[in-house]
Write a protein that holds these residues in place. Sequence first.
Motif, short mmCIF file in Angstrom:
data_model
loop_
_atom_site.label_atom_id
_atom_site.label_comp_id
_atom_site.label_asym_id
_atom_site.label_seq_id
_atom_site.Cartn_x
_atom_site.Cartn_y
_atom_site.Cartn_z
N LEU A 44 0.94 -1.06 0.03
CA LEU A 44 -0.10 -0.23 0.22
C LEU A 44 0.73 1.24 -0.42
N GLY A 45 1.87 1.29 0.92
CA GLY A 45 2.47 2.55 0.65
C GLY A 45 3.58 2.84 -0.63
N LEU A 46 3.90 1.92 -1.16
CA LEU A 46 4.63 1.76 -2.45
C LEU A 46 4.16 2.01 -3.35
N CYS A 47 2.04 1.56 -3.17
CA CYS A 47 1.74 2.03 -4.15
C CYS A 47 1.39 3.48 -4.31
N PHE A 48 1.07 4.07 -3.07
CA PHE A 48 0.48 4.89 -3.02
C PHE A 48 1.63 6.17 -2.85
N LEU A 101 1.75 6.38 -7.02
CA LEU A 101 0.58 7.04 -8.02
C LEU A 101 0.06 8.52 -7.20
N LEU A 102 1.09 9.13 -6.03
CA LEU A 102 0.45 10.30 -5.64
C LEU A 102 1.01 11.43 -5.53
N GLY A 103 0.55 13.29 -6.18
CA GLY A 103 1.36 13.68 -5.62
C GLY A 103 0.68 14.52 -4.43
N PRO A 104 1.35 15.36 -3.65
CA PRO A 104 1.29 16.73 -3.03
C PRO A 104 -0.05 16.53 -2.54
N GLY A 105 -0.92 16.92 -1.64
CA GLY A 105 -2.48 16.76 -2.08
C GLY A 105 -3.33 16.49 -2.82
N ASP A 106 -3.20 15.07 -3.65
CA ASP A 106 -4.32 14.12 -4.07
C ASP A 106 -4.74 13.51 -3.29
N GLU A 107 -6.16 13.35 -3.78
CA GLU A 107 -7.19 12.70 -3.09
C GLU A 107 -7.36 11.33 -2.73
N ILE A 141 -1.36 6.71 3.16
CA ILE A 141 -1.52 7.68 2.01
C ILE A 141 -1.27 8.88 2.26
N ARG A 142 -1.86 9.42 3.61
CA ARG A 142 -0.99 10.63 3.87
C ARG A 142 0.86 10.77 3.94
N SER A 143 1.23 9.61 4.30
CA SER A 143 2.94 9.40 4.17
C SER A 143 3.18 9.86 2.59
N ALA A 144 2.50 9.65 1.91
CA ALA A 144 2.45 9.50 0.00
C ALA A 144 2.34 11.11 -0.28
N GLY A 145 1.59 11.81 1.30
CA GLY A 145 1.81 13.37 0.83
C GLY A 145 -0.11 13.80 -0.24
N GLY A 146 -0.76 12.26 -0.13
CA GLY A 146 -2.34 12.59 -0.27
C GLY A 146 -2.83 12.78 0.83
N VAL A 147 -4.06 13.14 0.48
CA VAL A 147 -5.83 13.39 0.96
C VAL A 147 -6.69 12.27 1.16
N PRO A 148 -7.11 11.34 2.55
CA PRO A 148 -8.11 10.18 1.74
C PRO A 148 -8.93 11.26 1.91
N VAL A 149 -10.07 10.84 1.33
CA VAL A 149 -11.49 11.65 1.43
C VAL A 149 -12.45 10.35 1.47
#
Length: 371
Positions: A94-98, A101-107, A121-129
């Motif tokens: 999961l950590g590798l995947c996000f 995939l994600l940039g800072p602020g991506d949801e 998700i947050r460790s990758a800079g993302g935001v869970p909704v």
Amino acid sequence: MNGGRFPTNEADERLSAVAASGNEVVPLHGTPAPALPPHVVEAVAAALGAASPAPHPRGLPRLRERLASVVAATGRPVDPERELVVTNGAMHALGLCFRSLLGPGDEVVVPAPCFFFEGPIRSAGGVPVYVLGSPEDGWAWDAEALARAVGPRTRALLLCNPVNPTGRVPSADEVAAVLTVADRHGLVVVTDEAYEAALWGVGLASAFPGAERVVLIRSLGKSLLLPHLRLGLVAGPAALVDGVAAALEWDVLRVGIAPQAAALAALDGPRDWLEAVYAQLAADRDAAVAAVEASGGLRLVPPDGGPFLFVSAGREGLADELVVAGIRAVDGRHFQAPSWARVPFGGASAAADALAAALGRWAETRRLFAT
């Protein structure tokens, strides 16, 4: 949650304190960790006793070929060279995947209640909704509610199937409806199927064959009852898997040879030991459901998959109350459902009397505080 303790470890420490104070603790567990059969132990010993080159960063070729055949059973074949990577467990996957995939602020839109996805998700800079379901309809996914949660920064939709903690196993129609939402908005779908082998009288409708831009994550530690060896996989389109493989190399270089040898032996050897453990876990599920229903004070939707019950008494703080009574429990706030608690049911058959007594202690304490 990012930066805090892993919720299960934190809950286990509280339960250990209860035991240390001399109170009875019910011996329940989630994923079983049985003694490994001789053919698995021998395979690990042979791998460790032989001189060998470093394993391939994406995983042993033989293991990837074998896992590709397992993944193909979903209805979607994968190239073991380009579309599959072996990881140090599903959490690592999961950590590798996000991170790939994600940039800072991506949801990332996530049906809830759900597993501890906040951290990766947050460790990758993302935001869970989160989009909370309802126990009234058995925690079913609501595709239209998920669609309403999609915004201009949404990059992915994350599914858990079977759902940890509720035990919901979504129908094929539910899965198809969610994939339609993802396709409409151009989203990547990540499907976490860690408990795909723990099904109680139902079949699994995987999202993986339903669309091209779907990434599959599985836990070999859970499916093959090797939880302490930490082994998982990521499968999906080559371009996405390339990003995961690159992130893995910078993380750990490669997965160790011992857990990979264990997985190969478990996949290729006799499976009667696996079948026996899962049959016992199914009996434990029935025993735990019966005990909770007999307690009179707890609400639940009986799970169709996974090793947990998700229970509620209609207020927050239930997990702490259950722990004090000697029952292993994780607070529902970690799953986006604060008035609920997750309780493992492994071992419930053998511990039926202890579980009933602990639930009785909880109910009596609740009654005293209510009067």
